[in-house]
Scaffold this motif. Structure first.
Motif, PDB file in Angstrom:
ATOM      1  N   ARG A  69       0.836  -1.205   0.000  1.00  0.00           N
ATOM      2  CA  ARG A  69       0.000   0.000   0.000  1.00  0.00           C
ATOM      3  C   ARG A  69       0.869   1.254   0.000  1.00  0.00           C
ATOM      4  O   ARG A  69       0.626   2.186  -0.776  1.00  0.00           O
ATOM      5  N   GLU A  70       1.897   1.271   0.824  1.00  0.00           N
ATOM      6  CA  GLU A  70       2.789   2.434   0.898  1.00  0.00           C
ATOM      7  C   GLU A  70       3.508   2.677  -0.431  1.00  0.00           C
ATOM      8  O   GLU A  70       3.630   3.823  -0.885  1.00  0.00           O
ATOM      9  N   ARG A  71       3.973   1.603  -1.081  1.00  0.00           N
ATOM     10  CA  ARG A  71       4.633   1.742  -2.394  1.00  0.00           C
ATOM     11  C   ARG A  71       3.668   2.320  -3.429  1.00  0.00           C
ATOM     12  O   ARG A  71       4.019   3.210  -4.200  1.00  0.00           O
ATOM     13  N   ALA A  72       2.439   1.807  -3.430  1.00  0.00           N
ATOM     14  CA  ALA A  72       1.449   2.295  -4.398  1.00  0.00           C
ATOM     15  C   ALA A  72       1.107   3.757  -4.126  1.00  0.00           C
ATOM     16  O   ALA A  72       0.979   4.549  -5.074  1.00  0.00           O
ATOM     17  N   GLU A  73       0.976   4.131  -2.863  1.00  0.00           N
ATOM     18  CA  GLU A  73       0.690   5.535  -2.525  1.00  0.00           C
ATOM     19  C   GLU A  73       1.836   6.446  -2.967  1.00  0.00           C
ATOM     20  O   GLU A  73       1.600   7.542  -3.473  1.00  0.00           O
ATOM     21  N   GLN A  74       3.076   5.986  -2.798  1.00  0.00           N
ATOM     22  CA  GLN A  74       4.232   6.780  -3.235  1.00  0.00           C
ATOM     23  C   GLN A  74       4.233   6.953  -4.749  1.00  0.00           C
ATOM     24  O   GLN A  74       4.511   8.038  -5.258  1.00  0.00           O
ATOM     25  N   ARG A  75       3.935   5.866  -5.466  1.00  0.00           N
ATOM     26  CA  ARG A  75       3.876   5.959  -6.935  1.00  0.00           C
ATOM     27  C   ARG A  75       2.809   6.943  -7.383  1.00  0.00           C
ATOM     28  O   ARG A  75       3.025   7.744  -8.288  1.00  0.00           O
ATOM     29  N   LEU A  76       1.654   6.880  -6.740  1.00  0.00           N
ATOM     30  CA  LEU A  76       0.560   7.773  -7.118  1.00  0.00           C
ATOM     31  C   LEU A  76       0.877   9.226  -6.786  1.00  0.00           C
ATOM     32  O   LEU A  76       0.508  10.130  -7.537  1.00  0.00           O
ATOM     33  N   SER A  77       1.558   9.470  -5.687  1.00  0.00           N
ATOM     34  CA  SER A  77       1.876  10.852  -5.320  1.00  0.00           C
ATOM     35  C   SER A  77       2.993  11.418  -6.195  1.00  0.00           C
ATOM     36  O   SER A  77       3.070  12.630  -6.403  1.00  0.00           O
ATOM     37  N   ALA A  78       3.846  10.555  -6.753  1.00  0.00           N
ATOM     38  CA  ALA A  78       4.938  11.016  -7.615  1.00  0.00           C
ATOM     39  C   ALA A  78       4.403  11.540  -8.943  1.00  0.00           C
ATOM     40  O   ALA A  78       4.895  12.529  -9.471  1.00  0.00           O
ATOM     41  N   GLN A  79       3.396  10.896  -9.503  1.00  0.00           N
ATOM     42  CA  GLN A  79       2.749  11.277 -10.751  1.00  0.00           C
ATOM     43  C   GLN A  79       3.733  11.602 -11.876  1.00  0.00           C
ATOM     44  O   GLN A  79       3.529  12.527 -12.646  1.00  0.00           O
ATOM     45  N   GLY A  80       4.788  10.817 -11.951  1.00  0.00           N
ATOM     46  CA  GLY A  80       5.762  11.003 -13.034  1.00  0.00           C
ATOM     47  C   GLY A  80       5.240  10.443 -14.337  1.00  0.00           C
ATOM     48  O   GLY A  80       4.282   9.673 -14.378  1.00  0.00           O
ATOM     49  N   SER A  81       5.861  10.814 -15.421  1.00  0.00           N
ATOM     50  CA  SER A  81       5.416  10.355 -16.735  1.00  0.00           C
ATOM     51  C   SER A  81       5.693   8.870 -16.938  1.00  0.00           C
ATOM     52  O   SER A  81       5.076   8.239 -17.793  1.00  0.00           O
ATOM     53  N   ASP A  82       6.630   8.325 -16.160  1.00  0.00           N
ATOM     54  CA  ASP A  82       6.943   6.912 -16.300  1.00  0.00           C
ATOM     55  C   ASP A  82       6.074   6.018 -15.409  1.00  0.00           C
ATOM     56  O   ASP A  82       6.241   4.812 -15.397  1.00  0.00           O
ATOM     57  N   ILE A  83       5.114   6.601 -14.684  1.00  0.00           N
ATOM     58  CA  ILE A  83       4.237   5.845 -13.791  1.00  0.00           C
ATOM     59  C   ILE A  83       2.942   5.482 -14.518  1.00  0.00           C
ATOM     60  O   ILE A  83       2.287   6.337 -15.099  1.00  0.00           O
ATOM     61  N   ASP A  84       2.602   4.219 -14.489  1.00  0.00           N
ATOM     62  CA  ASP A  84       1.324   3.758 -15.027  1.00  0.00           C
ATOM     63  C   ASP A  84       0.286   3.953 -13.921  1.00  0.00           C
ATOM     64  O   ASP A  84       0.200   3.152 -12.985  1.00  0.00           O
ATOM     65  N   MET A  85      -0.480   5.034 -14.003  1.00  0.00           N
ATOM     66  CA  MET A  85      -1.408   5.412 -12.936  1.00  0.00           C
ATOM     67  C   MET A  85      -2.496   4.359 -12.712  1.00  0.00           C
ATOM     68  O   MET A  85      -2.864   4.084 -11.580  1.00  0.00           O
ATOM     69  N   ILE A  86      -2.998   3.774 -13.772  1.00  0.00           N
ATOM     70  CA  ILE A  86      -4.052   2.770 -13.640  1.00  0.00           C
ATOM     71  C   ILE A  86      -3.526   1.559 -12.882  1.00  0.00           C
ATOM     72  O   ILE A  86      -4.193   1.038 -11.979  1.00  0.00           O
TER      73      ILE A  86
END
Length: 134
Positions: free
Chosen positions: A100-117
């Motif tokens: 959960r913490e990893r996913a929250e960090q990815r979502l908060s980063a919102q970088g172009s290389d992040i697959d948001m879905i």
């Protein structure tokens, strides 16, 4: 309660059979909302979303976290074909919390290389596992 009517519940994933038992009632996370199934329920097929299956039997409730799939109800038999499924006593809460913490960090980063879905789905699965374990 020997004369209480039961139905067979089977929950399977591509890897293994997770649960097989005769039960009184099962509550499922349908794609359009939760629904309960008692013995002699009308035949039905439904998609499942990420959620918790609650199995009611002998006065106890067993929770099973699923990450989507399908359910078929027919002839007092409920068959769940799940993408993944874990019984509440098999869930590693520390691992789910870390996910959960990893996913929250990815979502908060919102970088172009992040697959948001994908990150949102990972967050939903982690939260669901934590919910099922409690």
């Amino acid at each position: 309660m020997a004369d209480e009517k039961l139905q067979r519940l089977e929950i399977v994933t591509p890897e293994r059979k997770v649960y097989t038992e005769d039960v009184r009632m099962v509550v499922l996370p349908g794609s359009e909302g939760e629904f309960g199934v008692l013995p002699d329920h009308a035949a039905l097929v439904s998609a499942l979303k990420i959620g918790v299956i609650r199995v009611h039997n002998e006065g106890k409730v067993t929770k099973i976290a699923v990450s989507g799939g399908f359910v078929e109800v027919r002839d007092s038999k409920v068959t769940v074909l799940a993408n993944s499924a874990e019984r509440q006593d098999q869930i590693d809460v520390e691992r789910a919390t870390a996910a959960r913490e990893r996913a929250e960090q990815r979502l908060s980063a919102q970088g172009s290389d992040i697959d948001m879905i994908r990150a949102e789905a990972a967050l939903k699965r982690a939260i669901n596992r934590i919910k099922a374990a409690s």
